[in-house]
Enzyme design. Structure first.
Site, mmCIF file in Angstrom:
data_model
loop_
_atom_site.group_PDB
_atom_site.id
_atom_site.type_symbol
_atom_site.label_atom_id
_atom_site.label_comp_id
_atom_site.label_asym_id
_atom_site.label_seq_id
_atom_site.Cartn_x
_atom_site.Cartn_y
_atom_site.Cartn_z
ATOM 1 N N GLU A 108 0.784 -1.223 0.023
ATOM 2 C CA GLU A 108 0.045 0.067 -0.046
ATOM 3 C C GLU A 108 0.742 1.110 -0.189
ATOM 4 O OE1 GLU A 108 -3.604 0.787 2.471
ATOM 5 O OE2 GLU A 108 -3.580 -1.328 2.719
ATOM 6 N N HIS A 168 -11.190 1.185 -0.085
ATOM 7 C CA HIS A 168 -11.650 0.112 0.694
ATOM 8 C C HIS A 168 -12.768 -0.660 0.582
ATOM 9 C CE1 HIS A 168 -8.178 1.645 3.392
ATOM 10 N NE2 HIS A 168 -8.159 0.308 3.913
#
Length: 220
Positions: A131, A164
């Site tokens: 990430e 997300h």
């Protein structure tokens, strides 16, 4: 746009497929590859942009931000202790509302080196690393180049929250568990991204835009 659009597309497609497979036991073997592809999408896109560019300064800057020498020792306590301290403080506050002090005990699975525990540990390291190679490796800087720290962080929070969303439909994922608990838990997750993004960006900038500083904090 050239970073966030393809990152969101790859992740959403991968995690949407993961959500589909997670509800079909006969397709569970496809779940992990789809989850991993979505997780590493930020890193893949960032690396393609940086090393696919003819801009030597962009490549040089990226590589310099991977140097551990750019990390500042004064911020190591914040990196390693902030999150554990937050957890302990949260538990302490919950005691005021009648929750059990047993929350301070370590999980019975702590320290067990089963295959499942090792896989969980590996994911908890690889996911934040991939990430941050994307977010702090390219994404946040692209926003920061056009706006102030707070504005760039605010835009990033919105994009990070959107990234997300598919996880809420992947059976047995952390986000899916929150979904089953109810709307307040889902709302709390998204609100928590605001201080987390600010802290990550602050640590990143205070360490000379060092990517590993953000990676270590994210892992914690």
């Amino acid at each position: 746009a050239k970073f966030f659009v393809p990152t969101l597309l790859v992740t959403w497609i991968s995690w949407s497929a993961a959500a589909y497979f997670s509800h079909r036991p006969e397709s569970e073997s496809l779940l992990f590859p789809c989850m991993m592809l979505g997780s590493i999408a930020p890193a893949i896109v960032a690396l393609c942009i940086v090393f696919g560019s003819r801009d030597r300064e962009l490549k040089k800057d990226f590589m310099s931000r991977l140097s551990l020498l750019r990390m500042r020792p004064a911020y190591l306590p914040a990196i390693f202790l902030l999150m554990p301290a937050t957890i302990l403080l949260s538990i302490a506050v919950s005691l005021l509302f009648g929750q059990s002090a047993d929350q301070f005990r370590l999980s019975s699975e702590f320290g067990l080196m089963s295959a499942e525990a090792m896989l969980g540990l590996l994911i908890s390291i690889l996911a934040p690393t991939s990430e941050e190679l994307g977010w702090r490796g390219y994404g946040v800087d692209s926003l920061r180049s056009r706006s102030s720290f707070l504005k760039a962080s605010a835009v990033f929070v919105i994009l990070w929250a959107a990234w997300h969303v598919p996880l809420f439909f992947v059976k047995d994922s952390y986000q899916n568990e929150l979904w089953r608990l109810g709307a307040p838990y889902v709302l709390n997750f998204f609100i928590s991204l605001i201080p987390l993004a600010l802290i990550l960006n602050w640590v990143y900038e205070k360490n000379g835009r060092n990517i590993w500083a953000a990676v270590l904090l994210h892992i914690m």
